[in-house]
Motif scaffolding. Structure first.
Motif, short mmCIF file in Angstrom:
data_model
loop_
_atom_site.label_atom_id
_atom_site.label_comp_id
_atom_site.label_asym_id
_atom_site.label_seq_id
_atom_site.Cartn_x
_atom_site.Cartn_y
_atom_site.Cartn_z
N ASP A 53 0.83 -1.22 0.00
CA ASP A 53 0.00 0.00 0.00
C ASP A 53 0.86 1.26 0.00
N GLY A 54 2.18 1.07 0.08
CA GLY A 54 3.08 2.21 0.11
C GLY A 54 3.62 2.56 1.48
N TYR A 55 3.22 1.81 2.52
CA TYR A 55 3.76 2.08 3.85
C TYR A 55 5.21 1.61 3.88
N PRO A 56 6.11 2.38 4.49
CA PRO A 56 7.54 2.05 4.39
C PRO A 56 7.91 0.74 5.10
N ARG A 57 8.52 -0.16 4.38
CA ARG A 57 8.92 -1.45 4.94
C ARG A 57 9.95 -1.28 6.05
N HIS A 58 10.74 -0.20 5.97
CA HIS A 58 11.82 0.01 6.93
C HIS A 58 11.37 0.80 8.15
N ALA A 59 10.06 1.00 8.35
CA ALA A 59 9.59 1.67 9.56
C ALA A 59 10.05 0.89 10.80
N GLY B 261 7.64 -5.71 14.79
CA GLY B 261 7.94 -6.72 13.78
C GLY B 261 8.10 -6.09 12.40
N SER B 262 8.34 -6.91 11.43
CA SER B 262 8.55 -6.44 10.07
C SER B 262 7.25 -6.01 9.43
N VAL B 263 7.31 -4.92 8.69
CA VAL B 263 6.18 -4.53 7.85
C VAL B 263 6.10 -5.50 6.68
N SER B 264 4.96 -6.16 6.52
CA SER B 264 4.78 -7.12 5.43
C SER B 264 4.13 -6.42 4.24
N MET B 265 3.92 -7.16 3.17
CA MET B 265 3.30 -6.58 1.99
C MET B 265 1.89 -6.08 2.27
N ASP B 266 1.14 -6.85 3.08
CA ASP B 266 -0.29 -6.55 3.27
C ASP B 266 -0.67 -6.28 4.72
N ALA C 49 7.67 9.82 9.22
CA ALA C 49 8.87 9.86 8.38
C ALA C 49 10.14 9.74 9.21
N ILE C 50 10.15 10.35 10.39
CA ILE C 50 11.33 10.26 11.24
C ILE C 50 11.58 8.81 11.66
N TYR C 51 10.53 8.11 12.06
CA TYR C 51 10.68 6.71 12.45
C TYR C 51 11.15 5.84 11.27
N ALA C 52 10.71 6.22 10.07
CA ALA C 52 11.07 5.43 8.89
C ALA C 52 12.36 5.92 8.24
N GLU C 53 13.00 6.90 8.85
CA GLU C 53 14.26 7.46 8.36
C GLU C 53 14.14 7.90 6.90
N THR C 54 13.07 8.62 6.63
CA THR C 54 12.86 9.16 5.30
C THR C 54 12.24 10.54 5.44
N ILE C 55 11.62 11.03 4.39
CA ILE C 55 11.00 12.36 4.40
C ILE C 55 9.53 12.23 4.04
N LEU D 136 6.88 9.37 1.61
CA LEU D 136 5.72 8.64 2.11
C LEU D 136 4.47 8.97 1.31
N LEU D 137 4.24 10.25 1.07
CA LEU D 137 3.04 10.66 0.34
C LEU D 137 3.06 10.15 -1.10
N CYS D 138 4.20 10.28 -1.75
CA CYS D 138 4.29 9.88 -3.16
C CYS D 138 4.25 8.38 -3.37
N ASN D 139 4.56 7.61 -2.34
CA ASN D 139 4.63 6.16 -2.49
C ASN D 139 3.31 5.44 -2.25
N VAL D 140 2.25 6.15 -1.88
CA VAL D 140 0.95 5.50 -1.71
C VAL D 140 0.56 4.85 -3.04
N THR D 141 0.20 3.58 -3.01
CA THR D 141 0.01 2.81 -4.23
C THR D 141 -1.44 2.82 -4.71
N PRO D 142 -1.67 2.42 -5.96
CA PRO D 142 -3.04 2.40 -6.49
C PRO D 142 -3.98 1.44 -5.76
N ARG D 143 -3.44 0.53 -4.96
CA ARG D 143 -4.33 -0.37 -4.21
C ARG D 143 -5.12 0.37 -3.15
N VAL D 144 -4.63 1.49 -2.70
CA VAL D 144 -5.32 2.29 -1.69
C VAL D 144 -6.49 3.03 -2.35
N SER D 145 -7.67 2.94 -1.75
CA SER D 145 -8.84 3.64 -2.29
C SER D 145 -8.83 5.09 -1.82
#
Length: 362
Positions: A275-281, A298-303, A335-341, A345-354
């Motif tokens: 869904d675009g949530y950062p795997r490295h959170a 735990g690890s962020v999984s695909m779903d 973003a701080i927890y995921a060590e990104t900006i 996060l906003l741009c990575n939201v995928t088409p699966r999200v309604s």
């Protein structure tokens, strides 16, 4: 049950545009809509920003999508054009081009056009990404001025590299260098991105080009949107799909990268990197359930993501909404927890999200 969803608050978008106009009352506003309006939905966002004086995108296909969506506002291509064959498309659709290298000037001079196009000449004052060198300005400016393919008024612009950090002297240096370079030019000036608008009022010039702050997110170091009176436009949510009791010292998820030192309860939520949530959170990255913060574990999984809800005194149940970021949980913090900006996060939201657009003007 609707699972991963992005609620887009159009009243917050309108509020943020008003804030920008109040911060830079003498400047015109070029609303930056690149990357699918920072993940918010290009055409719909543009349709609710028609009070902006112009739109800006990165690529010609984004500009064409806006025209196909019925938008008539001026559209600026921030990277200009990449092929000479694009130039007639710019003219036909009334697109404006940022010129940042000599190859583009050559192509413009050689083009066979039925009329001129509007251009912005970009000067590199220290970003060292796009832009002509300062010592090229006079020569290239005169070439554009003398070309019948270019409209008479040539707007001048630059881009800041460190404006998010008020303690960094780089922005003052860039402003000073730019204003000195253009001092003898009677043209409209554009310096300020979102960070420039908020942090450097002396950079507002004739045009400002807000991007991130339009969507209610702070571009400044260690700040969040509400520090500037902004409201987040996106609320990313999902639902709890299972609740599990896990004994102490039992590893959880792929790789067993987390385990509790005591018996605990886990809420499994329908959200993941699919869904675009950062795997490295990191463990402890917050989410909101029933008005309370809980940390993912735990690890962020695909779903799916697991959330430690302790002894569940909050009474979390299957079907409860989970806010991954939004009005109650700033995306800047995630973003701080995921060590990104936040941008990523906003741009990575995928088409699966309604997507659901709320509070549109009647």
């Amino acid at each position: 049950m609707k699972l991963a969803a992005a609620e887009i608050d159009l009243s917050a978008l309108a509020h943020n545009l008003r804030c920008i106009k109040e911060m830079a009352p003498s400047a015109r506003v070029m609303a930056v809509l690149k990357a699918n309006a920072y993940g918010h939905g290009l055409v719909t966002i543009a349709q609710h920003l028609q009070d902006a004086d112009a739109f800006a995108v990165a690529r010609i296909d984004e500009a064409l999508a806006l025209r196909a969506g019925g938008l008539t506002n001026p559209i600026v291509l921030l990277e200009g054009f990449f092929n000479a064959s694009d130039i007639p498309i710019l003219l036909a659709n009334n697109f404006q081009a940022v010129i940042h290298n000599e190859e583009q000037i050559n192509a413009l001079e050689q083009a066979q056009l039925d009329g001129p196009i509007a251009v912005w000449l970009k000067i590199d004052t220290g970003m060292h990404r796009l832009g002509i060198e300062p010592d090229q300005l006079e020569r290239f400016y005169l070439r554009l001025k003398n070309s019948p393919n270019v409209k008479p008024n040539i707007q001048l612009m630059t881009h800041f590299s460190c404006a998010d950090d008020k303690q960094n002297p780089k922005t003052k240096q860039q402003i000073k260098a730019f204003l000195k370079l253009v001092d003898n030019k009677q043209e409209q000036l554009c310096l300020a991105n979102s960070a420039g608008i908020i942090g450097w009022p002396m950079s507002h010039g004739d045009w400002v080009r807000p991007g991130l702050m339009l969507y209610g997110i702070s571009p400044m170091v260690a700040k969040v949107g509400h520090n500037h009176g902004l409201r987040p436009v996106m609320k990313l949510t999902t639902k709890v799909i299972a609740i599990r009791r896990v004994p102490a010292n039992e590893p959880v998820g792929y790789g067993g990268r987390w385990q509790s030192d005591k018996d605990t309860m886990l809420a499994v939520v329908a959200m993941g990197y699919g869904d675009g949530y950062p795997r490295h959170a990191k463990n402890g990255t917050p989410v909101m359930i029933k008005g309370q913060r809980f940390g993912i574990v735990g690890s962020v999984s695909m779903d799916m993501i697991t959330v430690d809800i302790g002894d569940n005194q909050a009474g979390v149940q299957i079907g409860d909404e989970v806010e991954m970021w939004g009005p109650n949980l700033p995306v800047e913090e995630v973003a701080i927890y995921a060590e990104t900006i936040p941008y990523e996060l906003l741009c990575n939201v995928t088409p699966r999200v309604s997507y659901e657009y709320l509070n549109a003007k009647k």
